[in-house]
Enzyme design. Structure first.
Site, PDB file in Angstrom:
ATOM      1  N   ASP A  95       0.839  -1.199   0.000  1.00 14.28           N
ATOM      2  CA  ASP A  95       0.000   0.000   0.000  1.00 14.28           C
ATOM      3  C   ASP A  95       0.878   1.255   0.000  1.00 14.28           C
ATOM      4  O   ASP A  95       1.657   1.478   0.935  1.00 14.28           O
ATOM      5  CB  ASP A  95      -0.899  -0.012   1.235  1.00 14.28           C
ATOM      6  CG  ASP A  95      -2.001   1.025   1.191  1.00 14.28           C
ATOM      7  OD1 ASP A  95      -1.776   2.113   0.619  1.00 14.28           O
ATOM      8  OD2 ASP A  95      -3.089   0.751   1.729  1.00 14.28           O
ATOM      9  N   HIS A 120      -2.874  -0.020  -2.652  1.00  6.48           N
ATOM     10  CA  HIS A 120      -4.057   0.717  -2.222  1.00  6.48           C
ATOM     11  C   HIS A 120      -5.107   0.732  -3.333  1.00  6.48           C
ATOM     12  O   HIS A 120      -4.790   0.909  -4.501  1.00  6.48           O
ATOM     13  CB  HIS A 120      -3.632   2.149  -1.882  1.00  6.48           C
ATOM     14  CG  HIS A 120      -4.620   2.922  -1.088  1.00  6.48           C
ATOM     15  ND1 HIS A 120      -4.706   2.837   0.291  1.00  6.48           N
ATOM     16  CD2 HIS A 120      -5.565   3.811  -1.465  1.00  6.48           C
ATOM     17  CE1 HIS A 120      -5.656   3.648   0.720  1.00  6.48           C
ATOM     18  NE2 HIS A 120      -6.194   4.245  -0.321  1.00  6.48           N
TER      19      HIS A 120
END
Length: 232
Positions: free
Chosen positions: A169, A200
């Site tokens: 992420d 993400h």
């Protein structure tokens, strides 16, 4: 059937819009869908619509209503991404949770026996806060940001919470992920799932960020989680 409705704030001093998707039959439960930093855009509306197709009453409160109600942004368009980040900087997260609480209250008043919540990105962080600060019966957060700064609230989580964590992420570094596991792995009400190599936004409905296989896996886990804790 879908519609825009108006919710009253918890203190009764104001009102704000929300998108609602109704199932074809009596709802088996309700789920509050918590937006990313892009407003109630097509992706969030689609999340609501899919939940309604599964038999839930779904409601997405417009959390940016205080400074730009009705905003819809596309993360794949750079100027719109920058605007979303700017709006995030203005956003009062404590007020956001109170607005989510207002949506939960509305759903209960509609006759839903149980009400849960699911959030993405900013909404994932707010999902964690919702689990700690409201009576949500079951809560899910996708790629929640900044949870390491909220671990002091973990003892207030009384109902089940699931968090989906992509290991690559770009907004949640490895140290933060480790802090989340260190603080929450032994919590009796919290379940964490890691998604190796994912970034993400992997479960977004539309756009470049989506990874179909990972999104399907995460969404299947979410569906089973809500089935267990909201429908039972």
């Amino acid at each position: 059937m879908t519609e825009m409705i108006t919710l009253e704030t918890i203190d009764g001093a104001d009102s704000f819009p929300a998108y609602v998707a109704n199932p074809s039959d009596t709802p088996k439960a309700a789920i509050v869908v918590i937006q990313e930093i892009f407003g109630i855009n097509a992706g969030i509306r689609r999340k609501c619509d899919k939940l309604a197709e599964e038999g839930y009453l779904a409601i997405a409160p417009d959390l940016f209503w205080q400074f730009e109600p009705g905003i819809e942004l596309d993360p794949d368009i750079e100027p719109e991404m920058q605007k979303a980040l700017d709006l995030f900087g203005k956003f009062d997260q404590d007020q956001g949770v109170r607005d989510i609480e207002a949506a939960i209250k509305w759903a209960r008043a509609e006759g839903c026996g149980k009400v849960g919540a699911v959030g993405y990105c900013l909404g994932g962080r707010l999902a964690y806060m919702t689990a700690a600060r409201t009576d949500s019966d079951a809560t899910v957060g996708y790629y929640a940001v900044g949870v390491d700064n909220l671990l002091r609230e973990k003892d207030a989580i009384a109902n089940p919470l699931m968090l989906h964590i992509p290991t690559e992420d770009g907004f949640v570094d490895k140290e933060t992920q480790q802090a989340m596991h260190g603080g929450l792995d032994d919590h009796p009400k919290v379940t964490l799932h890691d998604y190796e190599g994912l970034d993400h936004g992997f479960a977004t409905e539309f756009g470049k960020r989506r990874d179909d296989d990972a999104a399907d896996l995460a969404d299947s886990r979410t569906a089973e989680f809500f089935k267990t804790h909201l429908v039972g």
